[in-house]
Design a protein around this motif. Structure first.
Motif, PDB file in Angstrom:
ATOM      1  N   TYR A  27      -9.459 -19.065   0.315  1.00 24.63           N
ATOM      2  CA  TYR A  27      -8.734 -17.973  -0.249  1.00 24.63           C
ATOM      3  C   TYR A  27      -7.940 -17.205   0.959  1.00 24.63           C
ATOM      4  O   TYR A  27      -8.015 -17.562   1.969  1.00 24.63           O
ATOM      5  N   SER A  28      -6.783 -16.564   0.592  1.00 26.46           N
ATOM      6  CA  SER A  28      -5.787 -16.231   1.549  1.00 26.46           C
ATOM      7  C   SER A  28      -6.690 -14.654   2.244  1.00 26.46           C
ATOM      8  O   SER A  28      -6.340 -14.208   3.171  1.00 26.46           O
ATOM      9  N   MET A  29      -7.652 -13.907   1.263  1.00 29.83           N
ATOM     10  CA  MET A  29      -8.026 -12.938   1.719  1.00 29.83           C
ATOM     11  C   MET A  29      -9.517 -12.764   0.944  1.00 29.83           C
ATOM     12  O   MET A  29      -9.327 -13.275  -0.327  1.00 29.83           O
ATOM     13  N   ILE A  30     -10.400 -12.207   1.665  1.00 32.67           N
ATOM     14  CA  ILE A  30     -11.579 -11.730   0.787  1.00 32.67           C
ATOM     15  C   ILE A  30     -12.022 -10.403   0.999  1.00 32.67           C
ATOM     16  O   ILE A  30     -12.228  -9.842   2.107  1.00 32.67           O
ATOM     17  N   LEU A  31     -11.879  -9.748  -0.207  1.00 32.38           N
ATOM     18  CA  LEU A  31     -12.205  -8.241  -0.311  1.00 32.38           C
ATOM     19  C   LEU A  31     -13.854  -8.299  -0.746  1.00 32.38           C
ATOM     20  O   LEU A  31     -14.191  -8.464  -1.720  1.00 32.38           O
ATOM     21  N   MET A  32     -14.574  -7.489   0.242  1.00 31.10           N
ATOM     22  CA  MET A  32     -16.081  -7.521   0.032  1.00 31.10           C
ATOM     23  C   MET A  32     -16.801  -6.315   0.291  1.00 31.10           C
ATOM     24  O   MET A  32     -16.774  -5.612   1.066  1.00 31.10           O
ATOM     25  N   ASP A  33     -17.352  -6.032  -1.078  1.00 31.99           N
ATOM     26  CA  ASP A  33     -18.373  -4.727  -1.032  1.00 31.99           C
ATOM     27  C   ASP A  33     -19.324  -4.813   0.023  1.00 31.99           C
ATOM     28  O   ASP A  33     -19.989  -6.004  -0.023  1.00 31.99           O
ATOM     29  N   PHE A  39     -13.988  -5.603   4.314  1.00 31.78           N
ATOM     30  CA  PHE A  39     -15.237  -5.083   3.869  1.00 31.78           C
ATOM     31  C   PHE A  39     -14.977  -3.595   3.255  1.00 31.78           C
ATOM     32  O   PHE A  39     -14.198  -3.032   3.735  1.00 31.78           O
ATOM     33  N   VAL A  40     -15.557  -3.353   1.958  1.00 31.32           N
ATOM     34  CA  VAL A  40     -15.469  -1.783   1.374  1.00 31.32           C
ATOM     35  C   VAL A  40     -16.630  -1.456   1.612  1.00 31.32           C
ATOM     36  O   VAL A  40     -17.734  -1.803   0.866  1.00 31.32           O
ATOM     37  N   SER A  41     -16.553  -0.001   2.029  1.00 26.49           N
ATOM     38  CA  SER A  41     -17.942   0.908   2.124  1.00 26.49           C
ATOM     39  C   SER A  41     -17.653   2.149   2.048  1.00 26.49           C
ATOM     40  O   SER A  41     -16.623   2.606   2.341  1.00 26.49           O
ATOM     41  N   ALA A  42     -18.629   2.938   1.472  1.00 29.51           N
ATOM     42  CA  ALA A  42     -18.582   4.348   1.268  1.00 29.51           C
ATOM     43  C   ALA A  42     -18.849   5.120   2.537  1.00 29.51           C
ATOM     44  O   ALA A  42     -18.185   6.250   2.570  1.00 29.51           O
ATOM     45  N   VAL A  43     -19.464   4.225   3.636  1.00 25.93           N
ATOM     46  CA  VAL A  43     -19.845   5.084   4.771  1.00 25.93           C
ATOM     47  C   VAL A  43     -19.438   4.346   6.009  1.00 25.93           C
ATOM     48  O   VAL A  43     -19.353   3.046   6.016  1.00 25.93           O
ATOM     49  N   TYR A  44     -18.605   5.113   6.483  1.00 24.59           N
ATOM     50  CA  TYR A  44     -18.143   4.478   7.876  1.00 24.59           C
ATOM     51  C   TYR A  44     -19.243   4.383   9.049  1.00 24.59           C
ATOM     52  O   TYR A  44     -19.410   3.267   9.635  1.00 24.59           O
ATOM     53  N   GLU A  51      -2.773   2.163  -2.214  1.00 24.48           N
ATOM     54  CA  GLU A  51      -1.473   1.671  -1.331  1.00 24.48           C
ATOM     55  C   GLU A  51      -2.152   1.132   0.194  1.00 24.48           C
ATOM     56  O   GLU A  51      -1.434   0.282   0.442  1.00 24.48           O
ATOM     57  N   ILE A  52      -3.254   1.791   0.386  1.00 25.55           N
ATOM     58  CA  ILE A  52      -3.772   1.214   1.696  1.00 25.55           C
ATOM     59  C   ILE A  52      -4.157  -0.248   1.396  1.00 25.55           C
ATOM     60  O   ILE A  52      -3.976  -1.171   2.137  1.00 25.55           O
ATOM     61  N   LEU A  53      -4.928  -0.514   0.358  1.00 28.47           N
ATOM     62  CA  LEU A  53      -5.498  -1.828   0.215  1.00 28.47           C
ATOM     63  C   LEU A  53      -4.284  -2.690  -0.235  1.00 28.47           C
ATOM     64  O   LEU A  53      -4.230  -3.857   0.369  1.00 28.47           O
ATOM     65  N   ARG A  54      -3.291  -2.307  -0.918  1.00 31.05           N
ATOM     66  CA  ARG A  54      -2.102  -3.199  -1.001  1.00 31.05           C
ATOM     67  C   ARG A  54      -1.603  -3.886   0.280  1.00 31.05           C
ATOM     68  O   ARG A  54      -1.072  -4.596   0.660  1.00 31.05           O
ATOM     69  N   ALA A  55      -1.252  -2.571   1.269  1.00 29.20           N
ATOM     70  CA  ALA A  55      -0.717  -2.802   2.366  1.00 29.20           C
ATOM     71  C   ALA A  55      -1.624  -3.506   3.400  1.00 29.20           C
ATOM     72  O   ALA A  55      -1.026  -4.696   3.928  1.00 29.20           O
ATOM     73  N   LYS A  56      -2.799  -3.517   3.179  1.00 28.68           N
ATOM     74  CA  LYS A  56      -3.752  -4.356   4.338  1.00 28.68           C
ATOM     75  C   LYS A  56      -3.487  -5.820   3.271  1.00 28.68           C
ATOM     76  O   LYS A  56      -3.550  -6.817   4.261  1.00 28.68           O
ATOM     77  N   ALA A  57      -3.663  -5.818   2.152  1.00 29.81           N
ATOM     78  CA  ALA A  57      -3.565  -7.274   1.580  1.00 29.81           C
ATOM     79  C   ALA A  57      -2.425  -8.016   1.898  1.00 29.81           C
ATOM     80  O   ALA A  57      -2.281  -9.254   2.398  1.00 29.81           O
ATOM     81  N   LEU A  91     -10.308 -13.220  -3.151  1.00 28.79           N
ATOM     82  CA  LEU A  91     -11.744 -13.462  -3.904  1.00 28.79           C
ATOM     83  C   LEU A  91     -12.190 -11.747  -3.789  1.00 28.79           C
ATOM     84  O   LEU A  91     -12.189 -11.229  -2.643  1.00 28.79           O
ATOM     85  N   VAL A  92     -12.453 -11.231  -4.838  1.00 31.19           N
ATOM     86  CA  VAL A  92     -13.003  -9.865  -4.775  1.00 31.19           C
ATOM     87  C   VAL A  92     -14.394  -9.964  -5.133  1.00 31.19           C
ATOM     88  O   VAL A  92     -14.829 -10.518  -5.970  1.00 31.19           O
ATOM     89  N   VAL A  93     -15.352  -9.377  -3.928  1.00 30.45           N
ATOM     90  CA  VAL A  93     -16.845  -9.360  -4.396  1.00 30.45           C
ATOM     91  C   VAL A  93     -17.343  -8.052  -4.423  1.00 30.45           C
ATOM     92  O   VAL A  93     -17.092  -7.300  -3.372  1.00 30.45           O
ATOM     93  N   ASP A  94     -17.586  -7.677  -5.463  1.00 29.28           N
ATOM     94  CA  ASP A  94     -18.134  -6.334  -5.968  1.00 29.28           C
ATOM     95  C   ASP A  94     -19.235  -6.419  -6.982  1.00 29.28           C
ATOM     96  O   ASP A  94     -19.002  -7.156  -8.115  1.00 29.28           O
ATOM     97  N   ASP A  95     -20.370  -5.586  -6.965  1.00 31.47           N
ATOM     98  CA  ASP A  95     -21.496  -5.954  -7.972  1.00 31.47           C
ATOM     99  C   ASP A  95     -21.148  -4.902  -9.401  1.00 31.47           C
ATOM    100  O   ASP A  95     -21.341  -4.874 -10.230  1.00 31.47           O
ATOM    101  N   THR A  96     -19.900  -3.830  -9.029  1.00 28.33           N
ATOM    102  CA  THR A  96     -19.668  -3.142 -10.194  1.00 28.33           C
ATOM    103  C   THR A  96     -18.480  -3.754 -10.871  1.00 28.33           C
ATOM    104  O   THR A  96     -17.211  -3.728 -10.045  1.00 28.33           O
TER     105      THR A  96
END
Ligand SMILES: Nc1ncnc2c1ncn2[C@@H]1O[C@H](COP(=O)(O)OP(=O)(O)OP(=O)(O)O)[C@@H](O)[C@H]1O
Ligand SMILES: [Mg+2]
Length: 374
Positions: A51-57, A85-90, A115-121, A10-15
Protein backbone atom coordinates in the motif's frame (compact mmCIF):
# COMPACT_ATOMS: atom_id res chain seq x y z
CA UNK A 1 11.84 -4.83 -11.05
CA UNK A 2 8.89 -3.82 -8.86
CA UNK A 3 5.45 -3.30 -10.40
CA UNK A 4 4.49 0.39 -10.79
CA UNK A 5 3.86 2.04 -7.41
CA UNK A 6 0.33 1.58 -6.15
CA UNK A 7 -1.97 4.39 -5.20
CA UNK A 8 -3.91 2.53 -2.57
CA UNK A 9 -4.34 3.39 1.13
CA UNK A 10 -5.28 0.75 3.69
CA UNK A 11 -7.72 2.13 6.26
CA UNK A 12 -7.76 0.15 9.52
CA UNK A 13 -10.52 1.06 11.98
CA UNK A 14 -13.07 -1.01 13.90
CA UNK A 15 -15.79 1.64 13.51
CA UNK A 16 -17.55 1.32 10.12
CA UNK A 17 -18.47 5.06 10.06
CA UNK A 18 -14.83 6.07 10.57
CA UNK A 19 -13.67 3.72 7.81
CA UNK A 20 -16.24 5.13 5.44
CA UNK A 21 -15.41 8.73 6.34
CA UNK A 22 -11.63 8.23 6.00
CA UNK A 23 -12.06 6.43 2.68
CA UNK A 24 -14.22 9.26 1.37
CA UNK A 25 -11.66 11.90 2.38
CA UNK A 26 -8.74 9.92 0.99
CA UNK A 27 -10.38 9.22 -2.36
CA UNK A 28 -10.55 12.98 -2.92
CA UNK A 29 -6.74 12.90 -3.17
CA UNK A 30 -6.98 10.42 -6.02
CA UNK A 31 -6.14 7.34 -3.92
CA UNK A 32 -8.06 4.11 -3.85
CA UNK A 33 -8.80 2.64 -0.42
CA UNK A 34 -9.08 -0.84 1.07
CA UNK A 35 -10.72 -1.21 4.49
CA UNK A 36 -9.91 -3.51 7.40
CA UNK A 37 -12.02 -3.74 10.57
CA UNK A 38 -9.29 -5.22 12.80
CA UNK A 39 -5.56 -5.66 13.18
CA UNK A 40 -5.84 -9.30 12.16
CA UNK A 41 -7.73 -8.37 8.99
CA UNK A 42 -5.11 -5.70 8.20
CA UNK A 43 -2.32 -8.26 8.56
CA UNK A 44 -4.07 -10.62 6.15
CA UNK A 45 -4.47 -7.79 3.63
CA UNK A 46 -0.81 -6.72 3.94
CA UNK A 47 0.62 -10.18 3.44
CA UNK A 48 0.09 -10.21 -0.29
CA UNK A 49 0.35 -6.64 -1.57
CA UNK A 50 1.77 -3.25 -0.82
CA UNK A 51 0.00 0.00 0.00
CA UNK A 52 1.19 3.51 -0.51
CA UNK A 53 0.03 4.40 3.02
CA UNK A 54 -1.72 2.77 5.99
CA UNK A 55 -4.11 4.77 8.17
CA UNK A 56 -4.44 2.90 11.46
CA UNK A 57 -6.66 3.39 14.47
CA UNK A 58 -4.53 2.89 17.60
CA UNK A 59 -7.32 1.39 19.71
CA UNK A 60 -8.46 -1.74 18.00
CA UNK A 61 -10.05 -4.76 19.66
CA UNK A 62 -7.69 -7.76 19.66
CA UNK A 63 -4.32 -6.71 18.21
CA UNK A 64 -3.96 -2.99 18.88
CA UNK A 65 -2.72 -0.55 16.22
CA UNK A 66 0.91 -0.51 17.41
CA UNK A 67 1.25 -4.29 17.52
CA UNK A 68 -0.44 -4.58 14.13
CA UNK A 69 2.02 -2.01 12.72
CA UNK A 70 4.97 -3.89 14.17
CA UNK A 71 3.86 -7.12 12.52
CA UNK A 72 3.05 -5.39 9.22
CA UNK A 73 6.65 -4.17 9.10
CA UNK A 74 7.79 -7.78 8.96
CA UNK A 75 6.28 -8.18 5.48
CA UNK A 76 8.81 -7.44 2.73
CA UNK A 77 6.31 -5.38 0.75
CA UNK A 78 5.42 -3.19 3.75
CA UNK A 79 8.82 -2.50 5.27
CA UNK A 80 8.82 1.15 4.28
CA UNK A 81 5.09 1.83 3.85
CA UNK A 82 4.15 5.03 5.72
CA UNK A 83 1.85 4.31 8.66
CA UNK A 84 -0.30 7.11 10.10
CA UNK A 85 -1.90 6.31 13.47
CA UNK A 86 -5.22 7.81 14.53
CA UNK A 87 -5.73 8.36 18.23
CA UNK A 88 -8.07 10.40 20.42
CA UNK A 89 -5.37 11.00 23.01
CA UNK A 90 -1.92 12.26 22.23
CA UNK A 91 -0.23 12.56 25.62
CA UNK A 92 -0.82 8.94 26.61
CA UNK A 93 0.55 7.67 23.26
CA UNK A 94 3.39 10.11 22.86
CA UNK A 95 6.12 7.75 24.02
CA UNK A 96 4.93 5.02 21.71
CA UNK A 97 4.83 7.39 18.74
CA UNK A 98 8.34 8.50 19.51
CA UNK A 99 9.46 4.90 19.94
CA UNK A 100 8.61 4.34 16.29
CA UNK A 101 11.25 6.85 15.32
CA UNK A 102 11.27 9.05 12.29
CA UNK A 103 10.49 8.22 8.75
CA UNK A 104 7.40 6.48 7.70
CA UNK A 105 5.34 6.89 10.87
CA UNK A 106 3.09 9.76 11.89
CA UNK A 107 -0.11 10.29 13.84
CA UNK A 108 -3.41 12.19 13.61
CA UNK A 109 -5.63 13.20 16.49
CA UNK A 110 -9.28 12.30 16.20
CA UNK A 111 -11.68 13.75 15.39
CA UNK A 112 -9.67 13.87 12.20
CA UNK A 113 -9.62 17.18 10.31
CA UNK A 114 -10.21 16.24 6.63
CA UNK A 115 -7.73 18.84 5.25
CA UNK A 116 -4.95 17.53 7.48
CA UNK A 117 -5.64 13.91 6.53
CA UNK A 118 -5.62 14.83 2.85
CA UNK A 119 -2.41 16.84 3.19
CA UNK A 120 -0.63 14.04 5.06
CA UNK A 121 -1.86 11.44 2.59
CA UNK A 122 -0.57 13.46 -0.37
CA UNK A 123 2.86 13.93 1.20
CA UNK A 124 3.25 10.33 2.39
CA UNK A 125 2.06 8.79 -0.85
CA UNK A 126 4.49 11.02 -2.74
CA UNK A 127 7.38 10.11 -0.42
CA UNK A 128 6.52 6.45 -0.80
CA UNK A 129 6.48 6.69 -4.59
CA UNK A 130 9.82 8.48 -4.65
CA UNK A 131 11.39 5.96 -2.34
CA UNK A 132 10.15 3.18 -4.60
CA UNK A 133 11.57 4.94 -7.66
CA UNK A 134 14.97 5.31 -5.95
CA UNK A 135 14.93 1.64 -4.90
CA UNK A 136 14.04 0.54 -8.45
CA UNK A 137 16.82 2.70 -9.80
CA UNK A 138 19.38 1.29 -7.36
CA UNK A 139 18.30 -2.27 -8.17
CA UNK A 140 18.60 -1.57 -11.90
CA UNK A 141 22.09 -0.07 -11.41
CA UNK A 142 23.13 -3.10 -9.38
CA UNK A 143 21.89 -5.42 -12.13
CA UNK A 144 23.73 -3.48 -14.85
CA UNK A 145 26.87 -3.51 -12.71
CA UNK A 146 26.69 -7.25 -12.25
CA UNK A 147 26.17 -7.77 -15.97
CA UNK A 148 29.08 -5.49 -16.83
CA UNK A 149 31.38 -7.20 -14.37
CA UNK A 150 30.48 -10.62 -15.81
CA UNK A 151 30.96 -9.41 -19.41
CA UNK A 152 34.30 -7.85 -18.49
CA UNK A 153 35.49 -11.00 -16.82
CA UNK A 154 34.49 -13.05 -19.85
CA UNK A 155 36.26 -10.68 -22.25
CA UNK A 156 39.40 -10.66 -20.15
CA UNK A 157 39.64 -14.42 -19.92
CA UNK A 158 38.90 -14.62 -23.66
CA UNK A 159 41.69 -12.21 -24.63
CA UNK A 160 44.05 -13.89 -22.19
CA UNK A 161 43.31 -17.34 -23.65
CA UNK A 162 43.53 -16.00 -27.21
CA UNK A 163 46.87 -14.31 -26.56
CA UNK A 164 48.18 -17.37 -24.78
CA UNK A 165 47.04 -19.91 -27.39
CA UNK A 166 48.32 -17.81 -30.28
CA UNK A 167 51.86 -18.25 -29.07
CA UNK A 168 52.17 -21.96 -29.95
CA UNK A 169 51.43 -21.75 -33.71
CA UNK A 170 53.46 -18.56 -33.87
CA UNK A 171 56.43 -20.29 -32.33
CA UNK A 172 56.11 -23.01 -35.01
CA UNK A 173 56.00 -20.44 -37.84
CA UNK A 174 58.99 -18.57 -36.41
CA UNK A 175 60.94 -21.74 -35.70
CA UNK A 176 60.44 -23.34 -39.12
CA UNK A 177 61.22 -20.14 -41.02
CA UNK A 178 64.45 -19.90 -39.02
CA UNK A 179 65.35 -23.50 -39.95
CA UNK A 180 64.63 -22.68 -43.58
CA UNK A 181 66.90 -19.64 -43.38
CA UNK A 182 69.69 -21.59 -41.70
CA UNK A 183 69.60 -24.93 -43.51
CA UNK A 184 68.03 -24.24 -46.88
CA UNK A 185 69.41 -20.83 -47.72
CA UNK A 186 71.33 -21.99 -50.84
CA UNK A 187 68.15 -23.53 -52.22
CA UNK A 188 66.38 -20.14 -52.18
CA UNK A 189 66.75 -17.28 -54.60
CA UNK A 190 66.93 -13.66 -53.41
CA UNK A 191 63.15 -13.22 -53.50
CA UNK A 192 62.58 -16.40 -51.51
CA UNK A 193 65.02 -15.20 -48.83
CA UNK A 194 63.30 -11.82 -48.69
CA UNK A 195 59.92 -13.52 -48.19
CA UNK A 196 61.35 -15.63 -45.40
CA UNK A 197 62.83 -12.61 -43.68
CA UNK A 198 59.48 -10.87 -43.89
CA UNK A 199 57.80 -13.89 -42.29
CA UNK A 200 60.38 -13.66 -39.50
CA UNK A 201 59.74 -9.91 -39.01
CA UNK A 202 55.98 -10.35 -38.99
CA UNK A 203 56.28 -13.19 -36.47
CA UNK A 204 58.39 -10.94 -34.24
CA UNK A 205 55.81 -8.15 -34.48
CA UNK A 206 52.98 -10.51 -33.65
CA UNK A 207 54.90 -11.81 -30.65
CA UNK A 208 55.24 -8.21 -29.50
CA UNK A 209 51.49 -7.66 -29.89
CA UNK A 210 50.73 -10.76 -27.84
CA UNK A 211 53.15 -9.63 -25.12
CA UNK A 212 51.36 -6.28 -25.00
CA UNK A 213 47.94 -7.91 -24.90
CA UNK A 214 49.01 -10.12 -22.02
CA UNK A 215 50.51 -7.14 -20.20
CA UNK A 216 47.27 -5.18 -20.65
CA UNK A 217 45.29 -8.13 -19.28
CA UNK A 218 47.65 -8.33 -16.32
CA UNK A 219 47.08 -4.67 -15.49
CA UNK A 220 43.31 -5.17 -15.72
CA UNK A 221 43.34 -8.15 -13.40
CA UNK A 222 45.81 -6.78 -10.88
CA UNK A 223 44.52 -5.55 -7.54
CA UNK A 224 45.19 -1.95 -6.54
CA UNK A 225 47.27 -1.72 -3.34
CA UNK A 226 46.97 1.86 -2.20
CA UNK A 227 49.76 3.71 -0.46
CA UNK A 228 51.34 7.13 -0.52
CA UNK A 229 53.49 7.40 -3.65
CA UNK A 230 56.09 10.09 -4.38
CA UNK A 231 55.17 10.66 -8.02
CA UNK A 232 57.95 13.20 -8.58
CA UNK A 233 60.58 10.68 -7.48
CA UNK A 234 58.95 7.96 -9.56
CA UNK A 235 58.84 10.21 -12.64
CA UNK A 236 62.55 11.04 -12.08
CA UNK A 237 63.47 7.34 -11.94
CA UNK A 238 61.47 6.53 -15.05
CA UNK A 239 63.03 9.49 -16.90
CA UNK A 240 66.54 8.30 -15.96
CA UNK A 241 65.75 4.78 -17.18
CA UNK A 242 64.46 6.10 -20.51
CA UNK A 243 67.45 8.39 -20.86
CA UNK A 244 69.96 5.61 -20.05
CA UNK A 245 68.26 3.27 -22.48
CA UNK A 246 68.85 5.50 -25.52
CA UNK A 247 70.74 8.66 -24.55
CA UNK A 248 69.53 11.88 -26.19
CA UNK A 249 69.54 15.53 -25.16
CA UNK A 250 66.16 16.23 -23.58
CA UNK A 251 65.23 19.01 -21.22
CA UNK A 252 63.31 17.28 -18.37
CA UNK A 253 61.22 19.47 -16.02
CA UNK A 254 59.84 17.31 -13.22
CA UNK A 255 58.00 19.28 -10.54
CA UNK A 256 59.24 18.30 -7.08
CA UNK A 257 57.14 17.06 -4.14
CA UNK A 258 54.11 15.69 -6.00
CA UNK A 259 52.57 12.81 -4.07
CA UNK A 260 49.45 10.73 -4.57
CA UNK A 261 47.68 7.74 -3.05
CA UNK A 262 47.93 4.87 -5.46
CA UNK A 263 49.52 1.58 -6.37
CA UNK A 264 53.26 2.20 -6.88
CA UNK A 265 53.67 -0.63 -9.42
CA UNK A 266 50.75 0.50 -11.55
CA UNK A 267 51.69 4.19 -11.30
CA UNK A 268 55.19 3.32 -12.51
CA UNK A 269 53.69 1.63 -15.60
CA UNK A 270 51.50 4.70 -16.12
CA UNK A 271 54.42 7.14 -15.97
CA UNK A 272 56.65 4.87 -18.06
CA UNK A 273 54.05 4.92 -20.83
CA UNK A 274 53.29 8.66 -20.72
CA UNK A 275 56.93 9.74 -20.37
CA UNK A 276 57.95 7.06 -22.88
CA UNK A 277 55.48 8.47 -25.40
CA UNK A 278 56.69 12.02 -24.74
CA UNK A 279 60.22 10.78 -25.36
CA UNK A 280 59.29 8.90 -28.51
CA UNK A 281 57.21 11.68 -30.07
CA UNK A 282 59.86 14.37 -29.42
CA UNK A 283 62.60 12.31 -31.12
CA UNK A 284 62.76 14.69 -34.08
CA UNK A 285 62.86 17.91 -32.04
CA UNK A 286 66.18 19.74 -31.73
CA UNK A 287 65.30 21.04 -28.27
CA UNK A 288 63.01 18.42 -26.81
CA UNK A 289 61.25 19.40 -23.57
CA UNK A 290 59.28 17.01 -21.36
CA UNK A 291 57.51 18.20 -18.23
CA UNK A 292 55.68 16.44 -15.41
CA UNK A 293 53.63 18.50 -12.97
CA UNK A 294 50.27 19.29 -11.43
CA UNK A 295 47.87 22.14 -12.20
CA UNK A 296 44.27 23.12 -11.56
CA UNK A 297 41.96 22.04 -14.39
CA UNK A 298 38.25 22.97 -14.24
CA UNK A 299 38.38 23.26 -10.46
CA UNK A 300 40.27 20.02 -9.82
CA UNK A 301 43.98 19.35 -9.48
CA UNK A 302 45.30 17.19 -12.30
CA UNK A 303 48.73 15.73 -13.05
CA UNK A 304 50.14 16.27 -16.50
CA UNK A 305 52.88 15.03 -18.83
CA UNK A 306 53.64 17.64 -21.47
CA UNK A 307 56.01 17.56 -24.45
CA UNK A 308 56.87 19.75 -27.39
CA UNK A 309 56.93 16.89 -29.89
CA UNK A 310 55.01 16.16 -33.07
CA UNK A 311 51.63 16.24 -31.32
CA UNK A 312 48.55 14.75 -32.95
CA UNK A 313 45.44 15.87 -34.75
CA UNK A 314 42.66 16.01 -32.10
CA UNK A 315 39.98 15.29 -34.71
CA UNK A 316 41.80 12.08 -35.66
CA UNK A 317 42.29 11.14 -32.01
CA UNK A 318 38.63 11.51 -30.97
CA UNK A 319 37.33 8.22 -29.60
CA UNK A 320 40.55 6.38 -30.52
CA UNK A 321 43.44 7.66 -28.46
CA UNK A 322 42.95 5.42 -25.42
CA UNK A 323 41.71 2.32 -27.28
CA UNK A 324 44.02 -0.69 -27.71
CA UNK A 325 45.96 -0.90 -30.98
CA UNK A 326 44.87 2.54 -32.20
CA UNK A 327 47.80 4.58 -33.49
CA UNK A 328 47.80 8.09 -34.90
CA UNK A 329 51.32 7.86 -36.32
CA UNK A 330 52.76 5.32 -38.73
CA UNK A 331 55.42 2.76 -37.77
CA UNK A 332 57.89 4.77 -39.91
CA UNK A 333 57.24 7.93 -37.87
CA UNK A 334 57.57 6.08 -34.54
CA UNK A 335 57.50 2.40 -33.62
CA UNK A 336 54.83 0.98 -31.30
CA UNK A 337 51.76 -1.24 -30.99
CA UNK A 338 49.25 1.31 -29.70
CA UNK A 339 48.70 -0.43 -26.38
CA UNK A 340 50.42 2.05 -24.01
CA UNK A 341 47.61 4.56 -23.61
CA UNK A 342 44.98 1.81 -23.26
CA UNK A 343 47.06 0.48 -20.36
CA UNK A 344 47.38 3.98 -18.89
CA UNK A 345 43.63 4.50 -19.06
CA UNK A 346 42.95 1.21 -17.28
CA UNK A 347 45.34 2.17 -14.51
CA UNK A 348 43.74 5.59 -14.10
CA UNK A 349 40.24 4.05 -14.07
CA UNK A 350 41.35 1.50 -11.48
CA UNK A 351 42.36 4.46 -9.29
CA UNK A 352 38.96 6.11 -9.79
CA UNK A 353 40.46 8.94 -11.87
CA UNK A 354 40.12 10.38 -15.38
CA UNK A 355 42.52 10.89 -18.25
CA UNK A 356 42.34 13.23 -21.22
CA UNK A 357 44.73 14.83 -23.68
CA UNK A 358 45.28 18.07 -25.57
CA UNK A 359 47.32 18.57 -28.66
CA UNK A 360 47.64 20.33 -31.96
CA UNK A 361 49.40 18.60 -34.82
CA UNK A 362 53.04 19.62 -34.83
CA UNK A 363 52.71 21.48 -31.56
CA UNK A 364 53.35 19.03 -28.71
CA UNK A 365 50.91 17.14 -26.51
CA UNK A 366 49.70 17.28 -22.92
CA UNK A 367 48.22 14.26 -21.17
CA UNK A 368 46.21 15.06 -18.02
CA UNK A 369 45.15 12.57 -15.37
CA UNK A 370 43.58 12.57 -11.94
CA UNK A 371 43.76 9.89 -9.26
CA UNK A 372 40.70 9.76 -7.06
CA UNK A 373 42.58 8.48 -4.01
CA UNK A 374 44.91 11.46 -3.72
N1 LIG B 1 53.07 12.41 -26.56
C1 LIG B 1 52.47 12.12 -27.72
N2 LIG B 1 52.59 12.96 -28.79
C2 LIG B 1 51.99 12.67 -29.95
N3 LIG B 1 51.23 11.58 -30.18
C3 LIG B 1 51.07 10.72 -29.17
C4 LIG B 1 51.68 10.94 -27.90
N4 LIG B 1 51.34 9.91 -27.09
C5 LIG B 1 50.57 9.11 -27.84
N5 LIG B 1 50.40 9.58 -29.07
C6 LIG B 1 49.61 8.98 -30.17
O1 LIG B 1 48.71 8.07 -29.59
C7 LIG B 1 48.91 6.76 -30.11
C8 LIG B 1 48.64 5.75 -29.05
O2 LIG B 1 49.65 5.83 -28.05
P1 LIG B 1 50.11 4.50 -27.31
O3 LIG B 1 51.08 4.86 -26.27
O4 LIG B 1 48.90 3.75 -26.94
O5 LIG B 1 50.78 3.66 -28.48
P2 LIG B 1 52.26 3.68 -29.06
O6 LIG B 1 53.13 4.58 -28.26
O7 LIG B 1 52.13 3.95 -30.49
O8 LIG B 1 52.70 2.16 -28.87
P3 LIG B 1 53.07 1.42 -27.51
O9 LIG B 1 52.80 2.35 -26.39
O10 LIG B 1 52.20 0.23 -27.51
O11 LIG B 1 54.52 1.10 -27.66
C9 LIG B 1 50.33 6.76 -30.61
O12 LIG B 1 50.50 5.81 -31.64
C10 LIG B 1 50.49 8.18 -31.12
O13 LIG B 1 49.97 8.30 -32.42
MG1 LIG C 1 53.19 4.32 -26.12
Amino acid sequence: MNPPPCNCVLVVDDTPENRRLFSLILRETGCETVEAASGEEALALCASREYSMILMDVHLPGLDGFETARRIRAFDCCQTTPIVFVSAVYTAERDVFQGYGEGAVDYLLSPVVPEILRAKARVFVEIHHRRRAVEDHARELERINRELAAANEELESFSYAAAHDLRAPLRAIGGFSEILLEDYLPALDAQGRDYLRRIGDATGRMNGLIDDLLALGKVTRSEVHLQSVDLSALAGEVAREIQDDSPRAVDWAIAPGLAARGDPGLLRILLANLLGNAWKYTARRDHARIAFGREAQDGEEAFFVRDNGVGFDPALAAGKLFKPFQRLHSAEEAPGCGIGLATVRRIVTKHGGRIWAESAKGDGATFWFTLDHE
